[in-house]
Design a protein around this motif. Structure first.
Motif, mmCIF file in Angstrom:
data_model
loop_
_atom_site.group_PDB
_atom_site.id
_atom_site.type_symbol
_atom_site.label_atom_id
_atom_site.label_comp_id
_atom_site.label_asym_id
_atom_site.label_seq_id
_atom_site.Cartn_x
_atom_site.Cartn_y
_atom_site.Cartn_z
ATOM 1 N N GLY A 116 5.093 -2.900 4.186
ATOM 2 C CA GLY A 116 5.495 -2.081 2.773
ATOM 3 C C GLY A 116 4.445 -1.850 2.177
ATOM 4 N N ALA A 117 3.212 -1.853 2.599
ATOM 5 C CA ALA A 117 2.223 -1.396 1.657
ATOM 6 C C ALA A 117 2.256 0.129 1.211
ATOM 7 N N PHE A 118 2.598 0.889 2.296
ATOM 8 C CA PHE A 118 2.841 2.444 1.967
ATOM 9 C C PHE A 118 3.686 2.820 1.120
ATOM 10 N N GLY A 119 4.750 2.078 0.925
ATOM 11 C CA GLY A 119 5.812 2.351 0.352
ATOM 12 C C GLY A 119 5.683 1.942 -1.134
ATOM 13 N N ALA A 120 4.912 0.738 -1.416
ATOM 14 C CA ALA A 120 4.495 0.242 -2.600
ATOM 15 C C ALA A 120 3.591 1.225 -3.279
ATOM 16 N N VAL A 121 2.643 1.782 -2.565
ATOM 17 C CA VAL A 121 1.570 2.829 -3.398
ATOM 18 C C VAL A 121 2.345 3.914 -3.684
ATOM 19 N N VAL A 122 3.322 4.438 -2.975
ATOM 20 C CA VAL A 122 3.909 5.667 -3.236
ATOM 21 C C VAL A 122 4.885 5.327 -4.464
ATOM 22 N N ARG A 123 5.178 4.257 -4.781
ATOM 23 C CA ARG A 123 6.031 3.759 -5.885
ATOM 24 C C ARG A 123 5.006 3.490 -7.051
ATOM 25 N N SER A 124 3.529 3.363 -6.985
ATOM 26 C CA SER A 124 2.572 3.339 -7.795
ATOM 27 C C SER A 124 2.720 1.795 -8.250
ATOM 28 N N GLU A 125 2.850 0.864 -6.951
ATOM 29 C CA GLU A 125 2.942 -0.516 -7.245
ATOM 30 C C GLU A 125 1.594 -1.049 -6.327
ATOM 31 N N GLY A 126 1.520 -2.428 -6.750
ATOM 32 C CA GLY A 126 0.521 -2.919 -5.835
ATOM 33 C C GLY A 126 -0.962 -2.422 -6.275
ATOM 34 N N LEU A 127 -1.967 -2.959 -5.385
ATOM 35 C CA LEU A 127 -3.451 -2.776 -5.629
ATOM 36 C C LEU A 127 -3.901 -1.417 -4.583
ATOM 37 N N PHE A 128 -4.428 -0.583 -5.587
ATOM 38 C CA PHE A 128 -4.903 0.523 -5.017
ATOM 39 C C PHE A 128 -5.871 1.213 -5.625
ATOM 40 N N THR A 129 -6.741 2.604 -5.437
ATOM 41 C CA THR A 129 -7.618 3.311 -6.090
ATOM 42 C C THR A 129 -7.201 4.625 -6.096
#
Length: 256
Positions: free
Chosen positions: A237-250
């Protein structure tokens, strides 16, 4: 230079920022990511996880295309360091990306998605040749397009191919799935004191030589103001989370 940032978890324990609205995105999947827990080659469980994550994003209404690497099978630069002709090594690496693309295509189709593999080197019996207008049309019809064989030219990495295709497809952002949750000042797997950045400019990445993507890819993104989002794709689910601007990313952008 951007000042160092640190983990400021929200109530759920993850960094969040203003919700972005993406219509079309490109996901860069490295060959190493497809290894999963295997020592080499492709881990079928990792293929299934990546495919499920992509399917979630597509079903949310976002058009998705991919560039896939081939480092899990063959890396031209490493072969050149051992005496192989660099151009020949790069061509071999391009063929490796086609193998990975076909594996991903199979995983995506098991998720019920329509897909097309398009290659920069013609091999008509297994994939379509890359034609920009045709690729755009596939995406408009809801198909997932996988771009293989890099740019079709030696001496260019699949990172550069990802920036090129993302610009050609007029994507809203380039997402790079890695093995860590963003860009760090040093490799966090070797240096536990490395600082993770939440947001950087293109010039920060270039001037600090952060090596998340090669300089040609960063420069191409900068010229076209294409945001780059770097995240850890090893969690379901990491890809979907970052597309929603959730979780950890840079996120790498023109200015902070």
């Amino acid at each position: 230079m951007t000042s160092k940032t640190h983990r400021n978890p929200s109530r759920d324990g993850y960094m969040t920022e203003k919700q972005e609205s993406y219509k079309r995105v490109l996901l860069k999947v490295s060959g190493e990511a497809l290894m999963g827990k295997a020592a080499s080659g492709v881990d079928p469980d990792m293929i299934d996880m990546v495919a499920a994550d992509i399917a979630e994003v597509v079903r949310s209404g976002v058009q998705v295309c991919l560039v896939v690497g081939g480092g899990n099978i063959f890396r031209g630069l490493s072969a050149a360091a051992k005496g192989m002709d660099r151009a020949q090594g790069d061509y071999a690496g391009m063929l490796a990306t086609v193998i990975n693309a076909l594996m991903l295509q199979n995983g995506l189709e098991r998720q019920g998605l329509e897909t097309r593999v398009m290659t920069a080197i013609q091999m008509a019996s297994i994939a379509e040749p890359y034609i920009r207008r045709r690729a755009v049309r596939h995406m408009e019809k809801g198909r997932v397009v996988i771009f293989a064989a890099g740019t079709g030219n030696p001496f260019f990495t699949t990172d550069t191919a990802a920036a090129l295709r993302a610009n050609e497809m007029e994507c809203d952002a380039l997402f790079k799935g890695t093995q860590v949750d963003g860009i760090y000042s040093d490799d966090p797997r070797r240096n536990p004191d490395a600082t993770r950045y939440d947001r950087l400019t293109y010039m920060d990445v270039l001037s600090q030589q952060l090596n998340v993507m090669d300089a040609a890819a960063i420069s191409l993104a900068r010229e076209n103001k294409l945001p780059i989002v770097v995240f850890n794709m090893h969690a379901p689910g990491a890809f979907g989370a970052v597309v929603r601007s959730e979780g950890l990313f840079t996120k790498v952008v023109e200015a902070n």
